[in-house]
Design an enzyme around this catalytic site. Structure first.
Site, PDB file in Angstrom:
ATOM      1  N   GLY A 142       0.856  -1.195   0.000  1.00 30.79           N
ATOM      2  CA  GLY A 142       0.000   0.000   0.000  1.00 30.79           C
ATOM      3  C   GLY A 142       0.887   1.238   0.000  1.00 30.79           C
ATOM      4  N   ARG A 143       0.308   2.339   0.469  1.00 30.78           N
ATOM      5  CA  ARG A 143       1.051   3.610   0.414  1.00 30.78           C
ATOM      6  C   ARG A 143       2.349   3.548   1.219  1.00 30.78           C
ATOM      7  NH1 ARG A 143      -4.713   6.308   0.940  1.00 30.78           N
ATOM      8  NH2 ARG A 143      -4.804   4.603   2.429  1.00 30.78           N
ATOM      9  N   ILE A 144       2.264   3.033   2.471  1.00 34.33           N
ATOM     10  CA  ILE A 144       3.461   3.041   3.330  1.00 34.33           C
ATOM     11  C   ILE A 144       4.476   2.008   2.824  1.00 34.33           C
ATOM     12  CG2 ILE A 144       4.320   2.679   5.683  1.00 34.33           C
ATOM     13  CD1 ILE A 144       1.536   3.662   6.679  1.00 34.33           C
ATOM     14  N   THR A 209       6.479  -2.589  11.171  1.00 31.21           N
ATOM     15  CA  THR A 209       5.957  -1.277  11.566  1.00 31.21           C
ATOM     16  C   THR A 209       4.452  -1.227  11.298  1.00 31.21           C
ATOM     17  OG1 THR A 209       6.533  -0.437   9.373  1.00 31.21           O
ATOM     18  CG2 THR A 209       8.110   0.011  11.157  1.00 31.21           C
ATOM     19  N   GLU A 240       0.661  -5.112  22.802  1.00 30.57           N
ATOM     20  CA  GLU A 240       1.107  -3.765  23.111  1.00 30.57           C
ATOM     21  C   GLU A 240       0.363  -3.195  24.313  1.00 30.57           C
ATOM     22  OE1 GLU A 240       2.009  -2.091  19.155  1.00 30.57           O
ATOM     23  OE2 GLU A 240       1.340  -0.219  20.059  1.00 30.57           O
ATOM     24  N   HIS A 258       6.171   1.890  19.117  1.00 28.24           N
ATOM     25  CA  HIS A 258       5.124   2.369  18.198  1.00 28.24           C
ATOM     26  C   HIS A 258       5.328   3.849  17.825  1.00 28.24           C
ATOM     27  CE1 HIS A 258       0.788   1.326  16.798  1.00 28.24           C
ATOM     28  NE2 HIS A 258       1.348   2.218  15.989  1.00 28.24           N
TER      29      HIS A 258
HETATM   30  C1  DGY Z   1      -1.500   4.285  12.440  1.00 28.14           C
HETATM   31  O1  DGY Z   1      -1.840   5.394  12.052  1.00 28.14           O
HETATM   32  O2  DGY Z   1      -2.155   3.281  12.194  1.00 28.14           O
HETATM   33  C2  DGY Z   1      -0.245   4.216  13.215  1.00 28.14           C
HETATM   34  O3  DGY Z   1       0.013   2.981  13.711  1.00 28.14           O
HETATM   35  C3  DGY Z   1      -0.284   5.227  14.338  1.00 28.14           C
HETATM   36  O4  DGY Z   1       0.788   5.981  14.254  1.00 28.14           O
END
Ligand code: DGY
Length: 293
Positions: A142-144, A209, A240, A258
């Site tokens: 995706g974007r990230i 991440t 978490e 996070h």
């Molecule tokens: C998100 O936006 O989903 C991130 O995990 C929060 O920073």
């Protein structure tokens, strides 16, 4: 009447000021017309019912919406919005940061110095690995994920992608770095389990991440102990804020709490996007562009 908005945790001052300008802020979800929810708030059917039938929108302060029961919201005709795009580059930057920190032993070297251990420059001391020439498997293009690939390419990495229809099992065996960027859904829960880890090269590293439960953290600790993979860089955790105890003791593990979107500029931009969604629904009577339900 000024719409009532409940905010489930502290937000940056600039975001709070914007909220105060247009809404009456209330301490409880019960009776609110809109909710600004942090990722640590579970927004399920019971939560929505407790808020009451006047509730029209929940704006989630994050791009991931796994803390929200989207079906429950849809069944109650409540709009759910998220905060895409504004955090893409920041989160990708963190992914590459912890990738490099692990490969080049940055955190490990820092820990060694802080223990005040004796050391001396030498040619064989604390040798790491370069990202240059590595095959980077982006799970969730995706974007990230794509931005992470773009940044990693600048360091000489060769990106390959695994989306919903790609053969993850085969690609896992080719990658030097496996970086997770998929949303947490029932399909991606424990996507990286003992079997997936066993398919990775013993020299490969895992970077997460995305969301903690995408990885079976106990299986990851086992794999790191056994040398099934070479290391892990984790920004998110299965339970978490708890972190599997054994991971805290391993030198080939980089851990951050996070921090994917954690810059002031990005957090403000996320907040303003969420406020925009609240305004769209509660003041302008329209569906915001960043609605997911
Ligand atoms: C998100 O936006 O989903 C991130 O995990 C929060 O920073």
């Amino acid at each position: 009447m000024t719409p009532r908005v409940h905010v489930t945790g502290p937000v940056p001052a600039r975001v709070a000021a914007e909220l105060e300008r247009d809404f009456a802020l209330v301490d409880e979800a019960r009776g609110a017309d809109g909710i600004l929810s942090l990722l640590s708030t579970t927004v399920d059917g019971a939560y929505l019912d407790a808020a009451g039938p006047q509730l029209r929108i929940v704006a989630n302060y994050g791009v991931g919406v796994d803390n929200v029961d989207l079906d429950a919201a849809a069944a109650r005709s409540i709009v759910i919005a998220n905060t895409p795009d504004v955090l893409t580059r920041t989160t990708a930057e963190l992914a590459v940061s912890i990738m490099l920190a692990l490969l080049r032993r940055v955190a490990e070297g820092d820990r060694m110095l802080r223990r005040r251990e004796a050391w001396r420059f030498s040619l064989e001391f604390m040798l790491g690995e370069s990202l240059d020439g590595k095959t980077l498997l982006v799970v969730g293009p995706g974007r990230i994920g794509r931005e992470t690939a773009r940044l990693a390419e600048a360091f000489g990495a060769r990106p390959v992608y695994a989306g919903r229809r790609d053969p993850l099992d085969e690609l896992l065996g080719e990658a030097d770095v496996v970086s997770l960027h998929c949303p947490l859904t029932p399909e991606t829960h424990h996507l990286i389990d003992a079997a997936a880890l066993a398919r990775m090269k013993p020299t490969a590293i895992l970077v997460n991440t995305a969301r903690g439960p995408v990885v079976d953290e106990a299986a990851l600790a086992d794999a790191l102990r056994a040398g099934t993979i070479a290391g892990a860089a984790l920004d998110v955790f299965e339970r978490e804020p708890a972190v599997t105890e054994e991971l805290l003791t391993m030198e080939n593990v980089v851990l951050t709490p996070h921090l994917g979107s954690a810059t002031r500029r990005t957090r403000e931009a996320m907040g303003l996007l969420a406020v925009g969604a609240l305004r769209a629904v509660l003041l302008e009577g329209r569906r915001p562009e960043n609605a997911v339900v």
